[in-house]
Design a protein around this motif. Structure first.
Motif, PDB file in Angstrom:
ATOM      1  N   GLU A 128      11.147  45.169  17.843  1.00  0.00           N
ATOM      2  CA  GLU A 128      10.850  44.420  16.595  1.00  0.00           C
ATOM      3  C   GLU A 128       9.121  44.099  16.996  1.00  0.00           C
ATOM      4  O   GLU A 128       8.832  43.645  17.856  1.00  0.00           O
TER       5      GLU A 128
ATOM      6  N   TYR B 155       5.387  42.536  15.784  1.00  0.00           N
ATOM      7  CA  TYR B 155       5.008  41.375  14.758  1.00  0.00           C
ATOM      8  C   TYR B 155       3.817  40.708  15.399  1.00  0.00           C
ATOM      9  O   TYR B 155       3.768  41.041  16.743  1.00  0.00           O
ATOM     10  N   VAL B 156       2.917  40.206  14.558  1.00  0.00           N
ATOM     11  CA  VAL B 156       1.519  39.421  15.244  1.00  0.00           C
ATOM     12  C   VAL B 156       2.249  38.296  16.357  1.00  0.00           C
ATOM     13  O   VAL B 156       3.335  37.670  15.819  1.00  0.00           O
TER      14      VAL B 156
ATOM     15  N   PRO C  95      -1.233  43.233   5.397  1.00  0.00           N
ATOM     16  CA  PRO C  95      -0.381  42.966   6.856  1.00  0.00           C
ATOM     17  C   PRO C  95       1.173  42.889   6.544  1.00  0.00           C
ATOM     18  O   PRO C  95       1.506  42.809   5.410  1.00  0.00           O
ATOM     19  N   LEU C  96       1.463  43.513   7.597  1.00  0.00           N
ATOM     20  CA  LEU C  96       3.049  43.466   7.656  1.00  0.00           C
ATOM     21  C   LEU C  96       3.749  42.279   8.381  1.00  0.00           C
ATOM     22  O   LEU C  96       3.008  41.844   9.592  1.00  0.00           O
ATOM     23  N   ASP C  97       4.610  41.489   7.811  1.00  0.00           N
ATOM     24  CA  ASP C  97       5.185  40.467   8.619  1.00  0.00           C
ATOM     25  C   ASP C  97       6.067  40.967   9.875  1.00  0.00           C
ATOM     26  O   ASP C  97       5.695  40.304  10.810  1.00  0.00           O
ATOM     27  N   VAL C  98       6.650  41.736   9.660  1.00  0.00           N
ATOM     28  CA  VAL C  98       7.648  42.131  11.049  1.00  0.00           C
ATOM     29  C   VAL C  98       8.042  43.620  10.696  1.00  0.00           C
ATOM     30  O   VAL C  98       8.498  44.322   9.692  1.00  0.00           O
ATOM     31  N   LEU C  99       8.125  44.434  11.627  1.00  0.00           N
ATOM     32  CA  LEU C  99       8.411  45.887  11.644  1.00  0.00           C
ATOM     33  C   LEU C  99       9.382  46.246  12.640  1.00  0.00           C
ATOM     34  O   LEU C  99       9.267  45.733  13.964  1.00  0.00           O
ATOM     35  N   ARG C 100      10.538  46.603  12.214  1.00  0.00           N
ATOM     36  CA  ARG C 100      11.614  47.109  13.208  1.00  0.00           C
ATOM     37  C   ARG C 100      11.518  48.691  13.393  1.00  0.00           C
ATOM     38  O   ARG C 100      11.878  49.297  12.381  1.00  0.00           O
TER      39      ARG C 100
ATOM     40  N   ALA D  38       6.228  31.951  14.028  1.00  0.00           N
ATOM     41  CA  ALA D  38       5.408  32.990  13.905  1.00  0.00           C
ATOM     42  C   ALA D  38       5.815  33.582  12.294  1.00  0.00           C
ATOM     43  O   ALA D  38       6.614  33.167  11.846  1.00  0.00           O
ATOM     44  N   ARG D  39       4.765  34.104  11.929  1.00  0.00           N
ATOM     45  CA  ARG D  39       4.735  34.801  10.742  1.00  0.00           C
ATOM     46  C   ARG D  39       5.969  35.567  10.360  1.00  0.00           C
ATOM     47  O   ARG D  39       6.693  35.373   9.186  1.00  0.00           O
ATOM     48  N   ALA D  40       6.428  36.384  11.477  1.00  0.00           N
ATOM     49  CA  ALA D  40       7.422  37.273  11.397  1.00  0.00           C
ATOM     50  C   ALA D  40       8.976  36.301  11.103  1.00  0.00           C
ATOM     51  O   ALA D  40       9.760  36.749  10.250  1.00  0.00           O
TER      52      ALA D  40
ATOM     53  N   ALA E 275       9.001  34.933   7.711  1.00  0.00           N
ATOM     54  CA  ALA E 275       9.258  35.933   6.600  1.00  0.00           C
ATOM     55  C   ALA E 275      10.801  36.295   6.681  1.00  0.00           C
ATOM     56  O   ALA E 275      11.412  36.331   5.660  1.00  0.00           O
ATOM     57  N   LEU E 276      11.343  36.331   7.973  1.00  0.00           N
ATOM     58  CA  LEU E 276      12.869  36.619   7.853  1.00  0.00           C
ATOM     59  C   LEU E 276      13.601  35.298   7.566  1.00  0.00           C
ATOM     60  O   LEU E 276      14.545  35.440   6.967  1.00  0.00           O
TER      61      LEU E 276
ATOM     62  N   ARG F 238      18.349  37.552  13.639  1.00  0.00           N
ATOM     63  CA  ARG F 238      17.253  38.375  14.139  1.00  0.00           C
ATOM     64  C   ARG F 238      15.805  37.512  14.285  1.00  0.00           C
ATOM     65  O   ARG F 238      15.272  37.603  15.173  1.00  0.00           O
TER      66      ARG F 238
ATOM     67  N   ILE G 151      13.507  36.375  18.078  1.00  0.00           N
ATOM     68  CA  ILE G 151      12.228  36.324  18.122  1.00  0.00           C
ATOM     69  C   ILE G 151      11.758  34.908  18.666  1.00  0.00           C
ATOM     70  O   ILE G 151      10.934  34.458  19.591  1.00  0.00           O
TER      71      ILE G 151
END
Lengths: 793, 161
Positions: free
Chosen positions: A88, A90-91, A167-172, B75-77, B80-81, B103, B107
């Motif tokens: 995963e 992410y920033v 910007p991408l939040d999360v990339l798998r 976190a931003r991620a 989003a999740l 998921r 994180i």
């Protein structure tokens, strides 16, 4: 999921019935036609012909049945593929540039100057650009996209879609494949459909093996004659006249016998195949069937798997040159093996390319250019092709509880696991160098010591890495699961947790008797345990007894609490093995495997919540339909307050007790908790401990069960420290629950004290269990006023 | 000139006396009368086998740095999740919502809000005992976030009903 499996089998049976039924009327028709004629000699002739036809027909029928079973059976048996966890991004994600490079390479992405197509990456300074492949996950698909990512220090500082700039939040990322569960005949393959076969693969196949494939009826008399001529001329076999169909038929036999009878059978089967199935269907079967290499005990079958095995990329990403190499392997996968015989492989590949040019599939210029390319075969890299036998073994065992062996080896299931390949790599490296180091120190011959280790995510109970022994690539005795050894002092925290769960009786400063013990069992045998230093220490505070791992104090405490209660807490914490509640259990006369130890230490690491350890997250079928999920389970087995007290005590073990040696590996500012374990005559060296993000259990000992000469801190702690250092863990960061108060106490007496009193220490207590007696220092303050009372109220 | 010197001397003497008086009166108030023996020295110092004095081996517990009791910015991620999980839950895809939250928890495993959300999803799936444990787990990370604690406690009591 047996239902899914049954359905498939039923389907197959239904199909076979249909076909058998269809054949009967055809045979009957033939019989009725031939019985009409009149003359006796003619009748005889007809009779003989009929007999011959019956024999040939019957035999064809038999062969036809063989072909059907083999052809359709073969197409179904696809081993389950096992994947590591997806990375995963992410920033804020922790990742170093070198680790990201390794992850991309493990996925078969190629480094290029400028990213122009899928599965490529480029790097300039701390900025990465890569184009992901699309991937169908359990919960939907992750589309292919071009991504730009920046790393600052060891964290992702920017993540964007490179095409849109958003910007991408999360990339798998797609998960790396770590293995497959193939059947006992050791054939492994990745199924490819006809429409997934690249045109240049088909062209190369036709050019090199069977140029008339789309025009003959299974056998090609012209090419047999031509091969015969060539062979007669040369005086030996130099050319084969077999069509692709014949080659496929040849694979239906399990033995490599070469005889005229076998040849005739193959030819007959080829004709039957051609008559019954379409050219594309046969080509697809051929592409999936052929043998293209040997990887240890695993046979690489079909172009789909061969592409991964040699190039670590899917078949559709291979270029002309790479495809020609694979086609060249058909003549002899071991003789032309590009890893062991690169010269032969290169020559053979170039011959295939020349044949393609000669027959007009490509122009000469393209062929010449392709011939100048290097082989491009990937090394079997550590991250990429390293198989993780110990972890796969664990996955297999978890699967066998829910699935039949046959489903796993034939249904093409896709299994998503919790393995972190990077952590696994650290584990493997540190175990092998750490053991060598220990052996050198102990002057043991190399290979004397063995080890096992488990890495778990504390809050989720996911097994992230597993080592079954010092040789990571060896699929033998899996010590992490099967080395069931006495756990020694590793059991002590359970006893102390039980005590601390009774705050009205015990706190961290309660004085315990560290005095000699003599007990007789039912048979009259005397049990008189001793401390490691052979001394009795008199009255010792509870926290010190655990930090110093005093045996006598622990036995007194355990007996006061009740051995049966200790056993039932252990069961509650997830130990499923039957345990006898004997006093010797209090000092770890309980045999468990490292994974079982990890299960009950997970409860400490997770603050009193048990999560069954898992190695699998999800399973999907061959079409990507979800079959099963192994969700995160949580059950509270201890109150947070007592667990907090115990964990503070386990921090003291590392700071001032038997785990002090950790300072060689981790800085003092990085707080971790843990406990050593040592068994009689130093046979087993254990260490179990956790940081904020990792729980690890290590065992060091000898397979022959002779003394290894290592205490928990001299052996297992060394491996634990090395691995933890490599993992760069987060500090423990224990949060005091609401019912915890910190009080200044005198460490010798456990009496209330104050900050200014010499030697006073701040200790956590469950509210209401604070000491009542005041130390002298505090007593004198009392006369001057109750300032400290006010402070702590 | 001489008288001035004399007055200065008297003034300094007075000041010194005043300061001395302050010092001697303040000590008993702080609980440590001058000349009293510190309690530790009344017990004989521990001796090692070599006979030399060794400082006590007990290392003091250091009071842990008190974590901030404000709800930390995830976190931003994770945000989003969580949003995705919320959408999935709203459309009735509870299994998928749970998967998204798990998921996110990979994180940020110590994010109390995530454990709370997962507890709600499990409650909706009628997995009451799991929901109750998840809410308790959320409490373990909630610190002084009273509103989150209250929600968890409500969920636990509803799940036990």
């Amino acid at each position: 999921m047996p239902p899914a499996k049954k359905k498939v089998v039923r389907k197959k049976k239904a199909a076979s019935k249909k076909k058998v039924v269809r054949r009967k009327p055809a045979a009957a028709k033939k019989r009725s036609k031939s019985s009409r004629k009149g003359f006796p000699w003619f009748k005889w002739l007809v009779g003989l012909m009929l007999l011959a036809m019956l024999v040939v027909g019957g035999y064809s029928l038999y062969l036809s049945q063989v072909v059907r079973v083999k052809f359709e059976g073969k197409r179904w048996a696809i081993p389950a593929r096992v994947y590591a966890r997806p990375l995963e991004l992410y920033v804020g994600a922790d990742i170093t540039p070198s680790r990201l490079q390794a992850e991309l390479q493990a996925l078969g992405y190629r480094k290029v100057r400028k990213v122009s197509s899928v599965a490529q990456w480029s790097q300039s300074g701390s900025r990465f650009t890569f184009h992901t492949r699309d991937f169908l996950f359990w919960d939907g698909s992750e589309p292919a996209r071009k991504v730009s990512l920046r790393i600052k220090g060891s964290t992702v500082s920017a993540l964007r879609d490179a095409t849109s700039g958003k910007p991408l939040d999360v990339l798998r990322l797609e998960p790396p494949e770590i293995g497959s569960i193939y059947p006992s005949h050791k054939e492994d393959r990745v199924l490819v459909r006809r429409d997934e076969l690249p045109d240049h693969l088909v062209a190369a196949l036709l050019a090199a093996e069977d140029r008339e494939y789309f025009h003959h009826h299974g056998i090609n008399f012209y090419s047999i004659a031509r091969a015969l001529m060539a062979n007669v001329k040369a005086g030996r076999t130099v050319q084969g006249g077999s069509t692709l169909t014949q080659q496929l038929a040849k694979n239906f036999f399990l033995t490599p016998e070469r005889s005229l009878w076998r040849k005739a059978n193959e030819a007959l089967m080829a004709i039957i195949l051609d008559a019954r199935y379409g050219k594309d269907e046969i080509l697809e079967a051929y592409a999936n069937e052929v043998f293209l290499g040997q990887d240890g005990d695993r046979a690489i079958h079909g172009f789909g798997l061969a592409a991964y095995y040699y190039f670590n990329r899917p078949l559709n990403e291979l270029n002309l040159t790479e495809t020609a190499l694979l086609v060249g392997l058909l003549k002899g996968a071991s003789y032309y093996n590009p890893r062991s015989h690169p010269d032969r492989a290169l020559k053979r590949r170039n011959l295939v390319l020349q044949l393609m040019a000669d027959q007009g599939f490509i122009d000469q210029e393209t062929a010449d250019k392709a011939m100048k390319q290097p082989l491009g075969v990937g090394r079997k890299g550590r991250l990429s092709n390293a198989r993780h036998p110990a972890f796969i073994d664990l996955v297999r065992r978890q699967l066998q509880r829910d699935y039949q062996e046959e489903d796993l080896t034939s249904e093409g299931l896709r299994i998503f696991t919790t393995l972190d390949p990077w952590a696994q790599q650290q584990l493997d490296e540190q175990i092998s160098s750490g053991l060598a180091d220990l052996e050198k120190r102990k002057k043991f011959p190399t290979g004397t010591l063995q080890a096992a280790m488990v890495l778990v995510s504390p809050q989720g109970g996911e097994i992230r890495a597993l080592s079954g022994g010092r040789d990571a690539g060896f699929a033998g005795f899996n010590r992490a699961l099967d080395a069931v050894r006495p756990i020694g002092s590793l059991i002590k925290p359970v006893i102390y947790l039980l005590a601390l769960s009774r705050p009205d009786e015990y706190s961290l400063v309660t004085l315990l008797e560290d005095e000699p013990v003599r007990l007789k069992d039912a048979k009259g045998r005397v049990w008189a345990p001793k401390n490691y230093d052979k001394q009795a220490h008199g009255l010792v505070p509870l926290h010190l007894a655990l930090a110093k791992s005093y045996n006598l104090a622990t036995v007194h405490l355990g007996l006061a609490l009740g051995v049966k209660n200790v056993v039932s807490l252990l069961h509650g914490m997830g130990v499923q093995r039957k345990l006898s509640p004997l006093p010797s259990l209090l000092l770890g006369a309980v045999s468990l495997s490292p994974v079982e130890v990890a299960q009950f230490y997970q409860v400490f690491a997770a603050g009193g919540f048990r999560s069954p350890l898992r190695a699998i997250r999800e399973i999907v079928d061959a079409d990507g339909q979800p079959l099963q999920r192994y969700p995160l389970q949580v059950a509270q087995v201890a109150e947070p307050g007592p667990v907090y007290l115990l964990n503070r005590n386990l921090v003291e073990v590392m700071r001032a007790g038997t785990g002090r040696g950790i300072r060689r590996y981790l800085p003092e500012s990085l707080e971790v908790a843990g406990k050593t374990g040592t068994t009689d005559e130093l046979r087993d060296s254990w260490f179990a401990g956790f940081s904020g993000d990792w729980l690890a259990v290590a065992w060091v000992g000898r397979d022959d069960n002779k003394p290894a000469g290592l205490t928990g801190s001299a052996g297992a702690l060394v491996l634990w420290g090395r691995v933890m250092k490599a993992l760069k863990p987060q500090p423990l960061g224990l949060l005091p629950p609401e019912d915890i108060v910190y009080i200044w106490v005198d460490p010798q007496t456990g009496y209330l004290s104050a900050e200014h009193c010499e030697g006073a220490i701040a200790m956590p207590f469950i509210r209401g269990s604070e000491p009542q007696l005041r130390s002298d220092c505090l007593g004198e303050v009392q006369r001057g006023g109750n300032f400290f009372d006010r402070l702590f109220d | 000139m001489k008288t001035r010197m004399f007055y200065r001397f008297v003034a300094i003497l007075f000041l010194l006396g005043f300061l001395g008086g302050c010092a001697s009166t303040s000590l008993p108030e702080r609980g440590r009368p001058a000349g009293s023996v510190p309690p530790e020295s009344r017990v004989p110092p521990p001796e090692s086998r070599s006979g030399r004095y060794q400082p006590p081996e007990v290392t003091a517990y250091r009071e842990p740095v008190t974590p901030k009791y404000t709800r930390p910015e995830p976190a931003r991620a994770v945000q989003a999740l969580v949003k995705r999980a919320e959408d999935q839950r709203a459309s009735g895809q509870l299994v998928a919502a749970a998967a998204s939250l798990e998921r996110a928890l990979r994180i940020e495993p110590k994010n109390a809000v995530l454990w709370n959300r997962l507890a709600h999803v499990r409650f909706e799936q009628k997995q009451f005992s799991l929901a109750s444990s998840l809410a308790a787990k959320s409490n373990a990370f909630a610190g002084a976030d009273q509103s989150l604690r209250a929600d968890n406690n409500r969920l636990i009591s509803r799940a036990r009903r």
